[in-house]
Design a protein around this motif. Structure first.
Motif, mmCIF file in Angstrom:
data_model
loop_
_atom_site.group_PDB
_atom_site.id
_atom_site.type_symbol
_atom_site.label_atom_id
_atom_site.label_comp_id
_atom_site.label_asym_id
_atom_site.label_seq_id
_atom_site.Cartn_x
_atom_site.Cartn_y
_atom_site.Cartn_z
ATOM 1 N N CYS A 151 10.788 2.672 15.848
ATOM 2 C CA CYS A 151 10.648 1.563 14.971
ATOM 3 C C CYS A 151 11.666 1.443 14.252
ATOM 4 O O CYS A 151 12.090 0.357 13.781
ATOM 5 C CB CYS A 151 9.381 2.086 14.463
ATOM 6 S SG CYS A 151 8.783 0.859 12.991
ATOM 7 N N ALA B 239 0.785 -1.214 8.973
ATOM 8 C CA ALA B 239 2.123 -1.156 9.147
ATOM 9 C C ALA B 239 3.006 -2.416 9.581
ATOM 10 O O ALA B 239 4.228 -2.374 9.089
ATOM 11 C CB ALA B 239 2.471 -0.014 10.239
ATOM 12 N N SER C 181 3.649 -4.721 6.551
ATOM 13 C CA SER C 181 4.524 -4.355 5.522
ATOM 14 C C SER C 181 5.980 -4.866 5.674
ATOM 15 O O SER C 181 6.611 -4.859 6.516
ATOM 16 C CB SER C 181 4.578 -2.698 5.247
ATOM 17 O OG SER C 181 5.370 -2.309 4.154
ATOM 18 N N GLU C 182 6.557 -5.469 4.400
ATOM 19 C CA GLU C 182 7.663 -6.060 4.424
ATOM 20 C C GLU C 182 8.518 -4.901 3.792
ATOM 21 O O GLU C 182 9.968 -5.141 3.835
ATOM 22 C CB GLU C 182 7.649 -7.137 3.346
ATOM 23 C CG GLU C 182 6.824 -8.312 3.772
ATOM 24 C CD GLU C 182 6.816 -9.518 2.524
ATOM 25 O OE1 GLU C 182 7.253 -9.299 1.591
ATOM 26 O OE2 GLU C 182 5.872 -10.639 2.781
ATOM 27 N N ASN D 155 10.532 -1.396 4.101
ATOM 28 C CA ASN D 155 10.992 -0.499 5.399
ATOM 29 C C ASN D 155 10.393 0.820 5.129
ATOM 30 O O ASN D 155 9.672 1.192 5.967
ATOM 31 C CB ASN D 155 12.337 -0.494 5.220
ATOM 32 C CG ASN D 155 12.961 -0.172 6.704
ATOM 33 O OD1 ASN D 155 12.109 -0.398 7.648
ATOM 34 N ND2 ASN D 155 14.108 0.509 6.779
ATOM 35 N N ARG E 34 6.730 0.624 5.723
ATOM 36 C CA ARG E 34 6.356 0.402 7.190
ATOM 37 C C ARG E 34 6.445 1.613 8.041
ATOM 38 O O ARG E 34 5.519 1.974 9.020
ATOM 39 C CB ARG E 34 7.315 -0.817 7.597
ATOM 40 C CG ARG E 34 7.037 -1.140 9.054
ATOM 41 C CD ARG E 34 7.800 -2.509 9.649
ATOM 42 N NE ARG E 34 9.394 -2.302 9.412
ATOM 43 C CZ ARG E 34 9.849 -2.931 8.561
ATOM 44 N NH1 ARG E 34 9.320 -3.461 7.763
ATOM 45 N NH2 ARG E 34 11.204 -2.906 8.356
ATOM 46 N N SER F 103 2.485 -4.377 0.042
ATOM 47 C CA SER F 103 3.550 -4.169 0.594
ATOM 48 C C SER F 103 4.825 -4.800 -0.057
ATOM 49 O O SER F 103 5.450 -5.425 0.674
ATOM 50 C CB SER F 103 3.591 -4.518 2.172
ATOM 51 O OG SER F 103 2.454 -3.900 2.735
#
Length: 442
Positions: free
Chosen positions: A248, A362, A365-366, A368, A371, A431
């Motif tokens: 990811c 997840a 979410s903006e 990192n 996320r 987020s």
């Protein structure tokens, strides 16, 4: 009494089915009014299911202690619903109710299996729910907590090494620490949290090849420490979680393929290095051929599932206690025997619903760091369910992991509740993007 037990068995099945239906309905509906209606139905189903289960147990045992335990559990469920929504109006009502429903299933089946263990599990879970109240507020300070990635990783390794040297052995794995001979805890559950925070923190800063190599080395040490403890189920969960978090963070399929290949090779090597792995594979391949010894546990599990059929025997009507370690590793077999295959299917669907909610949080979410954090916990949660259920139904060899929020195990229930509340904290903050725009991925 037999008629009452038979009726309550079907009522519990209907309530669980209705709850599962509304859980998926709430997950796909965008209209707030429709979601609120589903939430009301889900809340009613939780309390009616919980009451029906304890009513069934009480008419067979007539123990006033059951009434006291039931009353305390209802109080905790009510307080959890109220306080979480008052303190954090923005959290996911669906995920909160799913967590409480799974806890209710665990309360009932553990009370049926072992009243003393059920009491202990209740008080630990109640304390964990209280602890969970502060978790979203801590997550909101993400700029502070993300700075300590190296500390999370080193602390996790230190805890695992401590267990190797002074830990106690249970069921072939040295994964427990005894505190003053009174309380036994499983540090692996705490290390799960530290491990995901460690990876999310370091990969959210940068994903250079040097950083990837260093983090991979530390993650490898963590996994090896679990291997030396002979906690191969835990090692597998950590390894898979790391591989998916790495993929990811980098978005490079090559890392995913290499990770899965390395995991397959490590599993093959573990088969030849550890005798208890050979025993579990042997029991998985032919449990009835070794029913007197190696295959006894899985054979009894399959007998229980087959005996329960689609609708179950009813609470207290089966023989789940004939399965070794039934209250933790093989609790899914006890549920299948007494509450039925359809109930077990609804339970799996409920876990899938939780996993979908976690993954959606997840993906949306903006930030990192958030996320990666949410993804790591989502994979860890989902893969643990796969290992637990898969081992019980003979889909894969048994790995000795618990069923989240349902199985007996104080350390497990605390870590799972904290894990879910971390993700609730991510959802509650909306987020928010990091202040360091340059370090954020598009």
């Amino acid at each position: 009494m037999n008629i009452a037990i038979e009726l309550t068995k079907y009522l519990m099945l209907i309530l669980t089915g209705a709850y599962t239906y509304h859980a998926f309905r709430a997950a796909v509906k965008k209209n707030k009014n429709s979601q609120d209606k589903s939430y009301k139905w889900m809340t009613c189903c939780i309390f009616m299911f919980h009451f029906t289960g304890y009513f069934t147990l009480f008419i067979q045992a007539t123990n006033n202690k059951l009434l006291l335990l039931y009353g305390l559990e209802v109080l905790v469920l009510i307080l959890a619903l109220k306080f979480y929504k008052i303190l954090y109006p923005g959290i996911s009502g669906l995920l909160l109710r799913n967590m409480l429903m799974l806890l209710s299933v665990g309360y009932i089946i553990l009370t049926r299996l072992s009243f003393d263990k059920a009491i202990r599990q209740f008080f630990i879970s109640a304390a964990a729910l209280g602890l969970g109240l502060i978790v979203p507020a801590v997550v909101n300070e993400y700029e502070k907590i993300k700075k300590y990635g190296w500390i999370y990783g080193i602390a996790g390794i230190g805890l695992l090494l401590l267990v190797i040297f002074i830990g106690t052995e249970n069921y072939g794995a040295t994964s427990w620490l005894s505190i003053f001979g009174i309380v036994t805890v499983q540090p692996t559950e705490l290390v799960k949290l530290l491990f995901v925070f460690f990876i999310a923190s370091l990969f959210s800063e940068n994903i250079s090849f040097k950083r990837i190599c260093i983090v991979t080395a530390l993650a490898g040490v963590t996994v090896l420490a679990l291997v030396f403890q002979r906690d191969l189920g835990g090692a597998l969960i950590f390894f898979v979680t790391y591989v998916f978090m790495l993929y990811c963070a980098t978005e490079k399929p090559l890392y995913l393929l290499l990770g899965l290949g390395a995991g397959s090779l490590a599993s093959w090597i573990a088969y030849f290095l550890f005798d208890h792995v050979k025993v579990r594979v042997l029991a998985w391949k032919n449990p009835f051929g070794y029913i007197d010894k190696e295959g006894y546990q899985i054979s009894q599990s399959l007998f229980a599932i087959g005996t329960g059929g689609w609708f179950g025997m009813g609470l207290n009507q089966g023989l789940p206690t004939s399965i070794p370690v039934v209250d933790s590793d093989f609790i899914f077999a006890a549920i299948s025997e007494e509450l039925g295959g359809l109930f077990a299917l609804f339970l799996i669907l409920l876990y899938i619903n939780c996993f979908i909610v976690l993954i959606n949080i997840a993906i949306k979410s903006e930030n990192n760091f958030f996320r990666l954090l949410a993804l790591g916990f989502s994979v860890m949660f989902g893969f643990q369910i796969f290992l637990s259920v898969g081992g019980v139904i003979k889909f894969i060899p048994s790995t000795g992991v618990t069923l989240p929020l349902v199985s007996y195990g104080g350390s497990s229930v605390v870590s799972t509740i904290v894990m879910l509340m971390v993700i609730q904290g991510i959802f509650n903050t909306g987020s928010k993007p990091s202040k360091s725009k340059a370090k954020e991925r598009p």
